[in-house]
Design a protein around this motif. Structure first.
Motif, mmCIF file in Angstrom:
data_model
loop_
_atom_site.group_PDB
_atom_site.id
_atom_site.type_symbol
_atom_site.label_atom_id
_atom_site.label_comp_id
_atom_site.label_asym_id
_atom_site.label_seq_id
_atom_site.Cartn_x
_atom_site.Cartn_y
_atom_site.Cartn_z
ATOM 1 N N ALA A 61 28.812 0.720 139.933
ATOM 2 C CA ALA A 61 29.103 -0.707 139.811
ATOM 3 C C ALA A 61 29.087 -1.380 141.172
ATOM 4 O O ALA A 61 28.646 -2.531 141.314
ATOM 5 C CB ALA A 61 30.462 -0.903 139.145
ATOM 6 N N THR A 62 29.550 -0.670 142.202
ATOM 7 C CA THR A 62 29.554 -1.220 143.563
ATOM 8 C C THR A 62 28.141 -1.465 144.061
ATOM 9 O O THR A 62 27.844 -2.515 144.631
ATOM 10 C CB THR A 62 30.284 -0.251 144.514
ATOM 11 O OG1 THR A 62 31.659 -0.138 144.118
ATOM 12 C CG2 THR A 62 30.216 -0.750 145.952
ATOM 13 N N VAL A 63 27.274 -0.496 143.847
ATOM 14 C CA VAL A 63 25.879 -0.640 144.285
ATOM 15 C C VAL A 63 25.209 -1.809 143.573
ATOM 16 O O VAL A 63 24.505 -2.617 144.200
ATOM 17 C CB VAL A 63 25.096 0.661 144.044
ATOM 18 C CG1 VAL A 63 23.606 0.441 144.302
ATOM 19 C CG2 VAL A 63 25.617 1.775 144.939
ATOM 20 N N GLN A 64 25.430 -1.927 142.277
ATOM 21 C CA GLN A 64 24.832 -3.019 141.520
ATOM 22 C C GLN A 64 25.365 -4.368 141.998
ATOM 23 O O GLN A 64 24.609 -5.337 142.125
ATOM 24 C CB GLN A 64 25.105 -2.839 140.024
ATOM 25 C CG GLN A 64 24.412 -1.635 139.402
ATOM 26 C CD GLN A 64 22.909 -1.639 139.644
ATOM 27 O OE1 GLN A 64 22.227 -2.649 139.444
ATOM 28 N NE2 GLN A 64 22.380 -0.509 140.075
ATOM 29 N N GLY A 65 26.665 -4.430 142.273
ATOM 30 C CA GLY A 65 27.249 -5.666 142.779
ATOM 31 C C GLY A 65 26.695 -6.042 144.144
ATOM 32 O O GLY A 65 26.435 -7.215 144.428
ATOM 33 N N LEU A 66 26.494 -5.041 144.996
ATOM 34 C CA LEU A 66 25.918 -5.280 146.318
ATOM 35 C C LEU A 66 24.496 -5.822 146.199
ATOM 36 O O LEU A 66 24.102 -6.740 146.930
ATOM 37 C CB LEU A 66 25.931 -3.993 147.127
ATOM 38 C CG LEU A 66 25.269 -4.043 148.516
ATOM 39 C CD1 LEU A 66 25.926 -5.098 149.398
ATOM 40 C CD2 LEU A 66 25.342 -2.659 149.178
ATOM 41 N N LYS A 67 23.731 -5.263 145.287
ATOM 42 C CA LYS A 67 22.361 -5.743 145.066
ATOM 43 C C LYS A 67 22.359 -7.216 144.649
ATOM 44 O O LYS A 67 21.555 -8.012 145.144
ATOM 45 C CB LYS A 67 21.668 -4.904 143.990
ATOM 46 C CG LYS A 67 21.218 -3.537 144.434
ATOM 47 C CD LYS A 67 20.481 -2.836 143.296
ATOM 48 C CE LYS A 67 19.947 -1.490 143.711
ATOM 49 N NZ LYS A 67 19.205 -0.822 142.599
ATOM 50 N N VAL A 68 23.267 -7.563 143.731
ATOM 51 C CA VAL A 68 23.346 -8.949 143.258
ATOM 52 C C VAL A 68 23.725 -9.880 144.407
ATOM 53 O O VAL A 68 23.125 -10.949 144.590
ATOM 54 C CB VAL A 68 24.383 -9.074 142.119
ATOM 55 C CG1 VAL A 68 24.639 -10.540 141.788
ATOM 56 C CG2 VAL A 68 23.890 -8.340 140.884
ATOM 57 N N ALA A 69 24.713 -9.483 145.200
ATOM 58 C CA ALA A 69 25.159 -10.308 146.322
ATOM 59 C C ALA A 69 24.040 -10.520 147.335
ATOM 60 O O ALA A 69 23.810 -11.643 147.808
ATOM 61 C CB ALA A 69 26.360 -9.656 146.998
ATOM 62 N N TYR A 70 23.333 -9.449 147.663
ATOM 63 C CA TYR A 70 22.239 -9.533 148.627
ATOM 64 C C TYR A 70 21.130 -10.433 148.092
ATOM 65 O O TYR A 70 20.557 -11.245 148.829
ATOM 66 C CB TYR A 70 21.702 -8.130 148.910
ATOM 67 C CG TYR A 70 20.655 -8.069 149.990
ATOM 68 C CD1 TYR A 70 20.692 -8.909 151.095
ATOM 69 C CD2 TYR A 70 19.624 -7.134 149.924
ATOM 70 C CE1 TYR A 70 19.733 -8.843 152.089
ATOM 71 C CE2 TYR A 70 18.660 -7.051 150.909
ATOM 72 C CZ TYR A 70 18.720 -7.912 151.995
ATOM 73 O OH TYR A 70 17.767 -7.837 152.978
ATOM 74 N N SER A 71 20.844 -10.311 146.802
ATOM 75 C CA SER A 71 19.803 -11.139 146.187
ATOM 76 C C SER A 71 20.185 -12.620 146.226
ATOM 77 O O SER A 71 19.359 -13.474 146.572
ATOM 78 C CB SER A 71 19.566 -10.687 144.753
ATOM 79 O OG SER A 71 18.624 -11.513 144.103
ATOM 80 N N LEU A 72 21.433 -12.930 145.881
ATOM 81 C CA LEU A 72 21.884 -14.325 145.870
ATOM 82 C C LEU A 72 21.778 -14.952 147.253
ATOM 83 O O LEU A 72 21.248 -16.062 147.418
ATOM 84 C CB LEU A 72 23.330 -14.402 145.380
ATOM 85 C CG LEU A 72 23.581 -14.190 143.886
ATOM 86 C CD1 LEU A 72 25.076 -14.180 143.599
ATOM 87 C CD2 LEU A 72 22.899 -15.282 143.073
ATOM 88 N N LEU A 73 22.287 -14.240 148.267
ATOM 89 C CA LEU A 73 22.251 -14.787 149.624
ATOM 90 C C LEU A 73 20.820 -14.880 150.158
ATOM 91 O O LEU A 73 20.458 -15.866 150.807
ATOM 92 C CB LEU A 73 23.093 -13.924 150.555
ATOM 93 C CG LEU A 73 24.594 -14.208 150.591
ATOM 94 C CD1 LEU A 73 25.285 -13.333 151.624
ATOM 95 C CD2 LEU A 73 24.868 -15.681 150.900
ATOM 96 N N SER A 74 20.023 -13.857 149.879
ATOM 97 C CA SER A 74 18.635 -13.858 150.352
ATOM 98 C C SER A 74 17.855 -15.030 149.762
ATOM 99 O O SER A 74 17.113 -15.724 150.476
ATOM 100 C CB SER A 74 17.940 -12.543 149.992
ATOM 101 O OG SER A 74 18.528 -11.461 150.656
ATOM 102 N N GLN A 75 18.021 -15.265 148.468
ATOM 103 C CA GLN A 75 17.326 -16.378 147.825
ATOM 104 C C GLN A 75 17.794 -17.716 148.392
ATOM 105 O O GLN A 75 16.985 -18.632 148.591
ATOM 106 C CB GLN A 75 17.562 -16.323 146.317
ATOM 107 C CG GLN A 75 16.872 -15.161 145.628
ATOM 108 C CD GLN A 75 17.176 -15.112 144.137
ATOM 109 O OE1 GLN A 75 17.376 -16.131 143.487
ATOM 110 N NE2 GLN A 75 17.219 -13.918 143.581
#
Length: 270
Positions: A61-75
Motif C-alpha cells: 500500500a505504501t508503494v502504491q501511495g508513493l506512486k500516486v503522490a509522485y504522479s500527482l506532483l509530476s503532472q
C-alpha cells in the motif's frame, strides 16, 4: 400384489432407517480436547503468519501511495512548465506562499490550505517524525488534497533553490513518519545554487521534480548511488543515523524504493 409391494416397501424403509442408525452409532465426533488442540495449532500458525501478511500489505500500500503522490506532483509540475516556462525561469524572488500559488497549487486539487504544519497533527505537535523518530516541524505551508493526502512545503529558502515538498500518502493516519507514509520530492533549480562548485556538478542535470530530497552538495538524491543513499554518510539519507536538514532524516527513502523497482526491499529501514 399391492399388499406385497407395500410390505416390501416397508421392509426397505426399515432397513434404511436401521442402517442410518448403525452409521450414527458407529461414528464418533471430536472430543473437547481434540477441538482445543486443533484451535491452538491454528492460533499458533496465525500468530506466526499474520504479522508478516499485515507488513507485506502495508508495504504494498505504501508503494502504491508513493506512486500516486509522485504522479500527482509530476503532472502538476509538467502543467506548470507548459504555462510558466522551464523551472529555471520561474520567479524565485517570490514569497513561499506566492511561489506555491503561482507555480504549483493551481495545478493540484486542494480542499484545504493551512498555515505552517497545521494540516497535519502528530501526537502532541503539528508536523511529523523523521526516520530516526525525532520531531520535524520546519514546515512553511501545508495543504490537504482531494484524495486525502497532505502536501507540505519545507521552510528552505526559495532563493537558494532548495525547494522540497513532502506528501503524507495516508493523510493524518499513523505513523506520520518519513520513509513510512511521508515522502519527499525535490523541485530542483540548479541555476539558483550559490556555490560555484555545486553549479559545476549540476550543470548538465535537467531541472525537474525528483523523488527524494537533496544531498550535502545540493544534488538530488536521485543522482546518488543506492548504497550511498542507504549509508549514514548521506545527508537526509534513508538511514536513521544520517544527518538531517531540509525535509528531515529519511527524505531520500523515496529514491530507494524507486531504484529498487518500486518495491520495499528487505534492507529498507521499515
Amino acid at each position: 400384489t399391492q399388499g406385497v409391494s407395500s410390505a416390501a416397501s416397508d421392509v426397505y424403509k426399515r432397513q434404511i432407517k436401521e442402517n442410518n442408525m448403525t452409521i450414527k452409532s458407529n461414528s464418533s465426533g471430536f472430543t473437547l480436547a481434540e477441538v482445543l488442540i486443533t484451535l491452538g495449532i491454528i492460533g499458533v500458525i496465525a500468530a506466526l503468519t499474520l504479522p508478516n501478511l499485515i507488513t507485506q500489505y502495508q508495504k504494498s500500500a505504501t508503494v502504491q501511495g508513493l506512486k500516486v503522490a509522485y504522479s500527482l506532483l509530476s503532472q502538476a509540475v509538467q502543467k506548470s512548465v507548459s504555462e510558466n516556462g522551464e523551472i529555471n525561469e520561474w520567479d524565485y524572488s517570490l514569497s513561499s506562499a506566492d511561489f506555491d500559488e503561482t507555480y504549483l497549487i493551481p495545478y493540484l486539487k486542494i480542499v484545504k490550505k493551512c498555515e505552517g504544519a497545521e494540516c497535519i497533527t502528530t501526537d502532541d505537535f503539528h508536523g511529523y517524525y523523521q526516520l530516526n523518530g525525532s520531531k520535524y516541524t520546519h514546515i512553511d505551508k501545508s495543504y490537504i488534497l482531494s484524495n486525502g493526502m497532505i502536501l507540505m512545503k519545507d521552510t528552505a529558502g526559495i532563493s537558494l533553490g532548495f525547494i522540497v515538498y513532502m506528501i503524507d500518502i495516508n493523510g493524518n493516519k499513523r505513523p506520520n513518519k518519513m520513509g513510512r507514509d511521508i515522502f519527499s520530492f525535490y523541485l530542483f533549480n540548479h541555476d539558483t545554487l550559490t556555490d560555484a562548485s555545486h553549479k559545476n556538478v549540476t550543470k548538465d542535470i535537467k531541472s525537474n521534480l525528483y523523488p527524494g530530497s537533496l544531498d550535502e552538495k545540493g544534488m538530488p538524491h536521485y543522482y546518488e548511488s543506492r548504497d550511498y543513499i542507504m549509508s549514514s554518510a548521506s545527508h537526509r539519507g534513508c538511514n536513521k543515523q544520517s544527518a538531517g536538514g531540509h525535509s528531515g532524516i529519511g527524505s531520500a527513502c523515496a529514491v530507494v524504493i524507486m531504484k529498487d523497482g518500486w518495491k520495499i526491499s528487505k534492507d529498507y529501514p521499515w
